[in-house]
Write a protein that holds these residues in place. Structure first.
Motif, PDB file in Angstrom:
ATOM      1  N   TYR A  26     147.504  60.760  29.077  1.00  0.00           N
ATOM      2  CA  TYR A  26     146.827  62.088  29.090  1.00  0.00           C
ATOM      3  C   TYR A  26     146.617  63.040  30.104  1.00  0.00           C
ATOM      4  O   TYR A  26     147.708  64.117  30.179  1.00  0.00           O
ATOM      5  N   ARG A  27     145.924  62.558  31.065  1.00  0.00           N
ATOM      6  CA  ARG A  27     146.091  63.206  32.157  1.00  0.00           C
ATOM      7  C   ARG A  27     147.452  63.342  33.106  1.00  0.00           C
ATOM      8  O   ARG A  27     147.989  64.571  33.596  1.00  0.00           O
ATOM      9  N   GLN A  28     148.359  62.485  33.125  1.00  0.00           N
ATOM     10  CA  GLN A  28     149.276  62.595  33.852  1.00  0.00           C
ATOM     11  C   GLN A  28     150.295  63.718  33.313  1.00  0.00           C
ATOM     12  O   GLN A  28     151.495  62.975  33.534  1.00  0.00           O
ATOM     13  N   LYS A  29     150.177  63.810  31.502  1.00  0.00           N
ATOM     14  CA  LYS A  29     151.296  64.076  31.217  1.00  0.00           C
ATOM     15  C   LYS A  29     152.419  64.466  30.263  1.00  0.00           C
ATOM     16  O   LYS A  29     153.586  64.447  30.592  1.00  0.00           O
ATOM     17  N   VAL A  30     152.605  62.376  29.845  1.00  0.00           N
ATOM     18  CA  VAL A  30     153.647  61.793  29.470  1.00  0.00           C
ATOM     19  C   VAL A  30     153.574  61.403  28.475  1.00  0.00           C
ATOM     20  O   VAL A  30     154.426  60.863  27.887  1.00  0.00           O
ATOM     21  N   LEU A  31     152.221  61.418  27.456  1.00  0.00           N
ATOM     22  CA  LEU A  31     152.596  61.354  26.616  1.00  0.00           C
ATOM     23  C   LEU A  31     153.440  62.557  25.286  1.00  0.00           C
ATOM     24  O   LEU A  31     152.826  63.789  25.345  1.00  0.00           O
ATOM     25  N   ASN A  32     153.755  62.240  24.389  1.00  0.00           N
ATOM     26  CA  ASN A  32     154.621  63.010  23.792  1.00  0.00           C
ATOM     27  C   ASN A  32     153.944  63.899  22.367  1.00  0.00           C
ATOM     28  O   ASN A  32     154.202  64.359  21.815  1.00  0.00           O
ATOM     29  N   HIS A  33     153.259  63.078  22.302  1.00  0.00           N
ATOM     30  CA  HIS A  33     152.469  62.977  20.861  1.00  0.00           C
ATOM     31  C   HIS A  33     150.956  62.551  20.828  1.00  0.00           C
ATOM     32  O   HIS A  33     150.146  62.237  22.134  1.00  0.00           O
ATOM     33  N   THR A  34     149.972  62.957  20.312  1.00  0.00           N
ATOM     34  CA  THR A  34     148.383  63.235  20.492  1.00  0.00           C
ATOM     35  C   THR A  34     147.837  61.853  20.649  1.00  0.00           C
ATOM     36  O   THR A  34     148.143  61.453  19.462  1.00  0.00           O
ATOM     37  N   ARG A  35     147.112  61.174  20.879  1.00  0.00           N
ATOM     38  CA  ARG A  35     146.582  59.395  20.830  1.00  0.00           C
ATOM     39  C   ARG A  35     145.842  59.089  19.915  1.00  0.00           C
ATOM     40  O   ARG A  35     145.522  60.743  18.821  1.00  0.00           O
ATOM     41  N   GLY A  36     145.821  58.236  19.110  1.00  0.00           N
ATOM     42  CA  GLY A  36     145.104  58.274  18.042  1.00  0.00           C
ATOM     43  C   GLY A  36     143.708  57.733  18.042  1.00  0.00           C
ATOM     44  O   GLY A  36     143.156  56.734  19.274  1.00  0.00           O
ATOM     45  N   PRO A  37     143.169  57.610  16.775  1.00  0.00           N
ATOM     46  CA  PRO A  37     141.248  57.336  16.753  1.00  0.00           C
ATOM     47  C   PRO A  37     141.315  55.491  17.396  1.00  0.00           C
ATOM     48  O   PRO A  37     141.903  55.290  16.858  1.00  0.00           O
ATOM     49  N   LEU A  38     141.045  55.550  17.465  1.00  0.00           N
ATOM     50  CA  LEU A  38     139.941  54.097  17.311  1.00  0.00           C
ATOM     51  C   LEU A  38     140.059  53.669  15.966  1.00  0.00           C
ATOM     52  O   LEU A  38     140.363  52.081  16.026  1.00  0.00           O
ATOM     53  N   VAL A  39     139.245  53.975  15.105  1.00  0.00           N
ATOM     54  CA  VAL A  39     139.179  53.639  13.391  1.00  0.00           C
ATOM     55  C   VAL A  39     138.522  54.991  13.544  1.00  0.00           C
ATOM     56  O   VAL A  39     138.043  56.276  13.292  1.00  0.00           O
ATOM     57  N   GLN A  40     139.805  55.599  11.853  1.00  0.00           N
ATOM     58  CA  GLN A  40     140.312  56.269  11.196  1.00  0.00           C
ATOM     59  C   GLN A  40     140.768  55.751   9.405  1.00  0.00           C
ATOM     60  O   GLN A  40     141.056  55.392   9.338  1.00  0.00           O
ATOM     61  N   LEU A  41     139.408  56.472   8.981  1.00  0.00           N
ATOM     62  CA  LEU A  41     139.371  56.491   7.878  1.00  0.00           C
ATOM     63  C   LEU A  41     139.789  57.672   6.983  1.00  0.00           C
ATOM     64  O   LEU A  41     138.663  58.658   7.106  1.00  0.00           O
ATOM     65  N   MET A  42     140.596  58.002   5.500  1.00  0.00           N
ATOM     66  CA  MET A  42     141.078  59.514   5.013  1.00  0.00           C
ATOM     67  C   MET A  42     141.178  59.219   3.826  1.00  0.00           C
ATOM     68  O   MET A  42     141.475  58.574   3.247  1.00  0.00           O
ATOM     69  N   TRP A  43     140.148  60.510   3.133  1.00  0.00           N
ATOM     70  CA  TRP A  43     140.969  60.195   1.681  1.00  0.00           C
ATOM     71  C   TRP A  43     139.390  59.259   1.096  1.00  0.00           C
ATOM     72  O   TRP A  43     140.736  58.372   0.064  1.00  0.00           O
ATOM     73  N   SER A  44     138.783  58.311   1.303  1.00  0.00           N
ATOM     74  CA  SER A  44     138.297  57.469   1.038  1.00  0.00           C
ATOM     75  C   SER A  44     136.593  57.821   0.743  1.00  0.00           C
ATOM     76  O   SER A  44     136.216  58.673   0.584  1.00  0.00           O
ATOM     77  N   GLN A  45     136.418  56.607   0.563  1.00  0.00           N
ATOM     78  CA  GLN A  45     134.895  57.196  -0.422  1.00  0.00           C
ATOM     79  C   GLN A  45     134.584  55.385  -0.346  1.00  0.00           C
ATOM     80  O   GLN A  45     134.620  54.537  -0.746  1.00  0.00           O
ATOM     81  N   ASN A  46     132.780  55.568  -0.738  1.00  0.00           N
ATOM     82  CA  ASN A  46     131.960  54.688  -0.197  1.00  0.00           C
ATOM     83  C   ASN A  46     132.675  53.227   0.921  1.00  0.00           C
ATOM     84  O   ASN A  46     132.808  52.394   1.132  1.00  0.00           O
ATOM     85  N   ILE A  47     132.170  54.388   1.624  1.00  0.00           N
ATOM     86  CA  ILE A  47     132.188  53.517   3.191  1.00  0.00           C
ATOM     87  C   ILE A  47     131.300  52.661   3.684  1.00  0.00           C
ATOM     88  O   ILE A  47     129.431  54.021   3.868  1.00  0.00           O
ATOM     89  N   VAL A  48     130.501  51.648   4.712  1.00  0.00           N
ATOM     90  CA  VAL A  48     129.531  51.759   5.491  1.00  0.00           C
ATOM     91  C   VAL A  48     130.233  50.571   6.591  1.00  0.00           C
ATOM     92  O   VAL A  48     130.702  50.048   6.413  1.00  0.00           O
ATOM     93  N   ILE A  49     129.682  51.558   7.995  1.00  0.00           N
ATOM     94  CA  ILE A  49     130.471  51.153   9.172  1.00  0.00           C
ATOM     95  C   ILE A  49     128.694  49.971   9.586  1.00  0.00           C
ATOM     96  O   ILE A  49     127.995  51.232  10.171  1.00  0.00           O
ATOM     97  N   SER A  50     128.330  49.366  10.183  1.00  0.00           N
ATOM     98  CA  SER A  50     127.709  49.222  11.151  1.00  0.00           C
ATOM     99  C   SER A  50     127.592  47.784  12.095  1.00  0.00           C
ATOM    100  O   SER A  50     128.086  46.850  12.045  1.00  0.00           O
TER     101      SER A  50
END
Length: 503
Positions: free
Chosen positions: A211-235
């Motif tokens: 990223y600092r070298q500007k050699v990535l062509n796309h946005t970096r991804g998260p480590l954990v991503q949940l989308m449009w979901s419900q009743n989630i527990v992370i512990s």
């Protein structure tokens, strides 16, 4: 049988039953801090001792062992509890935990088997399980045993590309698609990620360097991503070295995040936010230690015209009992991407130490929407440059299509029981003529300062009040009330600007 309440390992956290899909969110909000923590001095002692104990061991190289003692981790050798009716081990699907063999296929096969059965539990045993990104399924528990490490592969060609988030319209760092997350899920119900302090490690250093070298062509991804979901527990797990934002619930409902350790280098780890609830409703974040290279927690709801069009607010969020460090950014932030609106947020019993900023609200013209009913209560600052900040000119935009006259509305922000030491600027509230900050209140504040100069309580275009004794002396933009709530002096200079960035 399915367990509706997971005891012990989950700290009595309510978990949705897969048979009913109901979520006991009201119960979570009634689990208030014990009465003995009502004294800020007691709270400071408790949180500060456990925080420093963990940091001491961490800085001496014993990250996992030190944080275990802080996070009420399970004793060695405890078997994985049976949280679901059907339980599998990753090794049953060909998984090899030697840190060398690729386990993407094993994870995918295990999740597919659980999905085919309508739910189940996947145990990841002690070992280092190298993998590319994989998806979760509904009615699933991912359990990381003590000594288990899910290790993200460094090669970005193994990470899938996904469309931009609809409320951002842009990959956040690049136009076009973005990399997905290491652990991902969409349109899910009843998902639990937990363990005996097992670890999910994104091996972010390679991503940060590119990223600092500007050699990535796309946005970096998260480590954990949940989308449009419900009743989630992370512990009860450790998340570390994310390529980008660490934990990103997006447009989710009924989310509980508890007893996490989230780590990244405090420098040279760009955009490694700890937890970013984004257009989420009914969120509890509690009992976490966070030390990362950007905001510890950042509440978001979309970016400029894309967020306005998507129109999903972040609302009903309770954040409590945290120790947070952010040398580069802030312990807890609201915004700056808040174009779907943010409301009904409480942040309480939080220690922010060795940080650039403690608690921050940031927005700009073009964002639109609102930030309403935000409560900060019982906060401790130690060695931070700016304690409280509201900034209305955070001018970072996805493209030129934003409306410069879309002014956000900021109203009803309260700060009660704010204490600390070694703070350079305790308060900086920078409203503007087009974006005044309204309905701000301060009560019971005493912050030791390190810079002996006037104007260390800074304001511009602020309307609100201070109640009772406040140290340091508040700015003249605010009305003064005594402890009984009686007006002492009305401000006649709410638009006065007293911002000094040289401090």
């Amino acid at each position: 049988m399915e367990l509706n309440v997971v005891r012990g390992i989950m700290g009595e956290t309510s978990v949705p039953s897969s048979s009913t899909g109901k979520f006991q969110f009201g119960l979570l909000h009634r689990r208030w801090v014990p009465a003995f923590l009502s004294s800020y001095k007691t709270m400071f002692a408790v949180l500060w001792v456990v925080g420093l104990a963990s940091v001491f061991v961490w800085q001496r190289g014993g990250v996992v062992e030190g944080i275990r003692t802080f996070r009420w981790g399970a004793p060695p050798g405890r078997a994985a509890p049976l949280l679901r009716m059907r339980v599998f081990n990753l090794t049953e699907f060909g998984g090899v935990g030697d840190g060398v063999a690729m386990n993407t296929g094993a994870f995918e096969c295990a999740v597919a088997a659980i999905a085919a059965l309508g739910g189940g539990q996947l145990n990841v045993e002690a070992g280092v399980w190298l993998t590319g990104p994989f998806n979760l399924t509904s009615h699933m528990t991912l359990f990381l045993a003590e000594g288990a490490v899910i290790l993200g592969v460094e090669d970005e060609t193994c990470w899938p590309l996904m469309p931009p988030l609809p409320s951002y319209g842009y990959g956040r760092e690049h136009k076009g698609p973005r990399y997905g997350s290491l652990i991902h899920g969409q349109n899910l119900t009843d998902v639990v990620i937990t363990g005996h302090n097992g670890t999910i490690d994104g091996q972010g250093k390679a991503w940060w360097t590119k990223y600092r070298q500007k050699v990535l062509n796309h946005t970096r991804g998260p480590l954990v991503q949940l989308m449009w979901s419900q009743n989630i527990v992370i512990s009860n797990i450790t998340l570390r070295n994310s390529p980008f934002w660490t934990l990103h619930p997006y447009d989710c409902k009924n989310v509980t995040i508890a007893n996490l350790t989230i780590l990244a280098p405090v420098y040279q780890a760009p955009n490694t936010d700890g937890i970013d609830p984004d257009s989420c409703e009914n969120v509890l974040i509690e009992n976490c230690y966070i030390s990362v290279g950007d905001d510890g927690i950042a509440i978001k709801s979309g970016w400029d015209q894309y967020g306005i069009k998507y129109g999903r607010p972040s609302t009903n969020i309770l954040i409590r009992n945290l120790v947070v460090r952010s040398n580069v950014s802030a312990g807890v932030s609201i915004g700056s991407e808040m174009s779907g609106g943010i409301s009904n947020v409480t942040v309480e019993n939080v220690v922010v130490w060795n940080s650039r900023r403690a608690v921050r609200i940031k927005t700009a013209a073009g964002r639109g929407a609102y930030i309403h009913n935000i409560t900060f209560r019982n906060l401790i600052f130690d060695n931070v440059r700016v304690g409280i900040i509201i900034k209305t000119d955070y001018n970072e935009h996805p493209d030129e299509g934003f409306d410069p006259k879309a002014f956000p509305d900021i109203n009803d922000i309260s700060y009660t029981g704010i204490h600390g030491q070694r703070v350079r600027v305790p308060v900086r509230i920078q409203g503007s003529e087009n974006i005044p900050v309204k309905g701000v209140s301060f009560r019971n504040m005493s912050v030791g300062i390190t810079y002996k100069k006037k104007h260390i309580f800074q304001c511009a275009f602020v309307q609100g009040r201070v109640i009772g004794s406040i140290f340091p002396a508040p700015c003249k933009n605010l009305d003064r009330y005594d402890e009984a709530g009686h007006l002492v002096e009305r401000s006649e200079s709410q638009n006065m600007s007293d911002i000094d960035y040289d401090l």
